[in-house]
Write an enzyme that holds these catalytic residues in place. Structure first.
Site, PDB file in Angstrom:
ATOM      1  N   HIS A 256      53.165  63.728  85.221  1.00  0.00           N
ATOM      2  CA  HIS A 256      53.234  63.210  83.859  1.00  0.00           C
ATOM      3  C   HIS A 256      51.958  63.540  83.081  1.00  0.00           C
ATOM      4  O   HIS A 256      52.015  64.082  81.969  1.00  0.00           O
ATOM      5  CB  HIS A 256      53.449  61.693  83.913  1.00  0.00           C
ATOM      6  CG  HIS A 256      53.518  61.029  82.579  1.00  0.00           C
ATOM      7  ND1 HIS A 256      54.709  60.665  81.988  1.00  0.00           N
ATOM      8  CD2 HIS A 256      52.542  60.648  81.705  1.00  0.00           C
ATOM      9  CE1 HIS A 256      54.463  60.101  80.812  1.00  0.00           C
ATOM     10  NE2 HIS A 256      53.160  60.076  80.623  1.00  0.00           N
ATOM     11  N   GLU A 257      50.816  63.225  83.667  1.00  0.00           N
ATOM     12  CA  GLU A 257      49.557  63.474  82.967  1.00  0.00           C
ATOM     13  C   GLU A 257      49.272  64.970  82.841  1.00  0.00           C
ATOM     14  O   GLU A 257      48.639  65.396  81.860  1.00  0.00           O
ATOM     15  CB  GLU A 257      48.409  62.752  83.676  1.00  0.00           C
ATOM     16  CG  GLU A 257      48.540  61.238  83.732  1.00  0.00           C
ATOM     17  CD  GLU A 257      48.774  60.581  82.372  1.00  0.00           C
ATOM     18  OE1 GLU A 257      48.354  61.156  81.339  1.00  0.00           O
ATOM     19  OE2 GLU A 257      49.381  59.489  82.346  1.00  0.00           O
ATOM     20  N   HIS A 260      50.748  66.147  79.633  1.00  0.00           N
ATOM     21  CA  HIS A 260      49.828  65.932  78.506  1.00  0.00           C
ATOM     22  C   HIS A 260      48.717  66.984  78.506  1.00  0.00           C
ATOM     23  O   HIS A 260      48.394  67.581  77.475  1.00  0.00           O
ATOM     24  CB  HIS A 260      49.190  64.540  78.609  1.00  0.00           C
ATOM     25  CG  HIS A 260      50.089  63.411  78.242  1.00  0.00           C
ATOM     26  ND1 HIS A 260      50.684  63.293  77.002  1.00  0.00           N
ATOM     27  CD2 HIS A 260      50.476  62.306  78.937  1.00  0.00           C
ATOM     28  CE1 HIS A 260      51.401  62.179  76.951  1.00  0.00           C
ATOM     29  NE2 HIS A 260      51.297  61.565  78.122  1.00  0.00           N
ATOM     30  N   GLU A 286      54.172  63.080  74.310  1.00  0.00           N
ATOM     31  CA  GLU A 286      54.960  62.416  75.347  1.00  0.00           C
ATOM     32  C   GLU A 286      56.168  63.250  75.747  1.00  0.00           C
ATOM     33  O   GLU A 286      56.632  63.182  76.891  1.00  0.00           O
ATOM     34  CB  GLU A 286      55.397  61.034  74.873  1.00  0.00           C
ATOM     35  CG  GLU A 286      55.837  60.095  75.964  1.00  0.00           C
ATOM     36  CD  GLU A 286      54.720  59.734  76.941  1.00  0.00           C
ATOM     37  OE1 GLU A 286      55.059  59.305  78.067  1.00  0.00           O
ATOM     38  OE2 GLU A 286      53.530  59.876  76.594  1.00  0.00           O
TER      39      GLU A 286
END
Length: 491
Positions: A256-257, A260, A286
């Site tokens: 997830h990170e 980003h 996001e």
């Protein structure tokens, strides 16, 4: 030098100082001694004062009045759009208020962490009341008589309104609750059980970061209570966390990170330290983290490859085959924590926060009543009661640091991700064949070319529309969720 050159030189210095302030925030989350919090609050306030003065410098207004936008290219006009928006907004907020918000929210983060550790919302409530009061004051200055919450949203998703989000979320909510109810009645996949060495988790999680294209020569992976990504350009850092009994927490927080971070690392280097040199909005940001984590990282193809990597790292961990592993990785489970929520229920967590924070801003809900309101809404939405504050109202850091208006961008990002996934799979039909080999380059390359490289060149929804060829809506996400979980749960 022309007025535009002077303006951009000033802006680059301001952006560089903002990066320094961001690095202080990263340090506060990862390595700073707990006792340093009061001093760090003063440091953040001092830097915010410098940044506010630079962002509201009357010379910016003079330069903007002097520059003829029709003499600039698309990049120059986009820079002017961002600088004018920032200048107009910053000029509406008194310098003393901006510095006070920076100081109070820096210190509030430590207060929140202590209250969370003690499961004591009452200890945090006075601080939250102060933060909320300051943010309301800022919102009123920005709104100039308009809707205060809408004014707050512009910091995270320019161009959207609370009413638009309410309509979108209202369209999503019935389908989510209906699908969730059907899933809860069906036979569930087994749970992942056993102990997974945390050192081995960190080794594999760094491999996963590289697999998804994270450039470790311009980044690093550290541990924090709340996973996050920080920085842009040539220095983009991420954090994750480990749990001996839940390696998915580590692995999918990392993916997830990385979504980003890949966005920030993928922006055209020509935009470095300019207004175009970072993600255009939190919703688009996001979309990258969620499509990396879910549509790619939790796909049947990729989990098949991950299954072999986990077998290599941990030996036989009690899962018979890749198909069972895929179902486990997408298991819908009761839980309190938003960041650990499965893909189906995640948006219900966000929709709850969206409604609560709008009520707080409008004075329809008081801080002293927030915990009770949270617990009532959670039980109504999820069917079981919150057992302690750290699993409820104190679980997220956002309100303590003044990020009001941020939460809805998580679900908006899911909506954008649904649109991008549909377009990606049409453009790259062999994507699953690659993912099954642990090769994400075709998928992440498409996202880099169609979304990430542009940075702030376009407006948020324009980015998604240009990439997909259609206006963003919740329909692709809802279709994807229904198809995926109907198959997994054999509905």
């Amino acid at each position: 030098m022309t007025a535009y050159d002077d303006l951009m030189a000033h802006t680059r210095e301001t952006q560089a100082l903002a990066q320094v302030m961001g690095r202080l925030g990263w340090d506060q989350e990862t390595m700073m001694p707990r006792g340093a919090a009061p001093q760090r609050g003063e440091e953040m306030a001092a830097l915010e004062g410098v940044l506010h003065a630079r962002r509201t410098d009357p010379k910016i207004g003079e330069w903007l009045d002097t520059i003829a936008s029709d003499t600039l290219d698309d990049v120059g006009r986009a820079n002017l759009r961002h600088i004018r928006r920032s200048y107009d907004r910053s000029s509406k907020v008194p310098a003393a208020l901006a510095a006070r918000i920076a100081r109070v929210t820096s210190e509030a983060q430590g207060t929140w962490a202590e209250a969370r550790a003690e499961d004591d919302f009452a200890a945090f409530a006075p601080t939250l009341s102060e933060v909320l009061s300051l943010k309301r004051e800022e919102g009123q200055a920005l709104a100039t008589g308009g809707d205060v919450y809408d004014a707050m949203l512009q910091d995270y998703e320019p161009g959207t309104t609370g009413a638009e989000l309410e309509a979108m979320f209202g369209a999503m909510r019935p389908g989510l609750t209906e699908l969730r109810a059907a899933v809860r009645e069906a036979d569930a996949p087994p749970k992942l059980e056993g102990a997974f060495d945390e050192g081995a988790q960190m080794k594999l999680t760094r491999q996963l970061a590289r697999t998804f294209g994270y450039d470790m020569s311009h980044g690093r992976v550290d541990k924090a209570v709340h996973p996050f990504s920080s920085g842009s350009g040539l220095d983009v850092r991420i954090t994750t966390r480990t749990n001996e009994h839940d390696p998915f927490n580590c692995f999918y927080s990392t993916i997830h990170e990385v979504g980003h971070a890949a966005y920030e690392q993928g922006i055209d280097r020509e935009y470095l330290l300019t207004p175009l040199g970072s993600g255009v909005s939190m919703g688009v940001h996001e979309s990258q983290s969620r499509i990396y984590e879910n549509q790619l990282g939790r796909s049947a193809a990729f989990t098949g490859w991950l299954y072999t990597q986990m077998t290599d790292a941990f030996g036989d961990f009690g899962v018979a085959d890749a198909e069972t592993f895929y179902r486990i990785a997408n298991r819908v489970s009761d839980g309190f924590i938003r960041t650990e929520a499965d893909e189906l229920q995640y948006n219900l967590h966000v929709l709850m926060r969206f409604d609560l924070e709008r009520a707080l801003v409008s004075h329809d809900l008081q801080v002293q009543d927030l915990e009770a309101a949270w617990n009532d809404r959670f039980e109504a939405d999820f069917g079981f009661a919150v057992d302690k504050s750290s699993n409820g109202v104190l679980q997220d850091v956002h309100w303590s640091v003044g990020l009001i208006g941020y939460f809805p961008t998580y679900s908006l990002g899911n909506v954008y991700a649904g649109c991008l996934n549909e377009a990606l799979r049409k453009a790259v039909p062999a994507v699953d064949e690659d993912l099954a080999k642990g090769d994400t380059t075709a998928a992440t390359g498409w996202l880099r070319s169609n979304v990430q490289t542009h940075g702030g060149l376009f407006e948020p929804r324009e980015v998604v529309k240009n990439a997909c060829g259609f206006e963003p809506s919740e329909a692709p996400l809802m279709s994807y969720l229904n198809s995926k979980f109907s198959a997994i749960y054999r509905l």
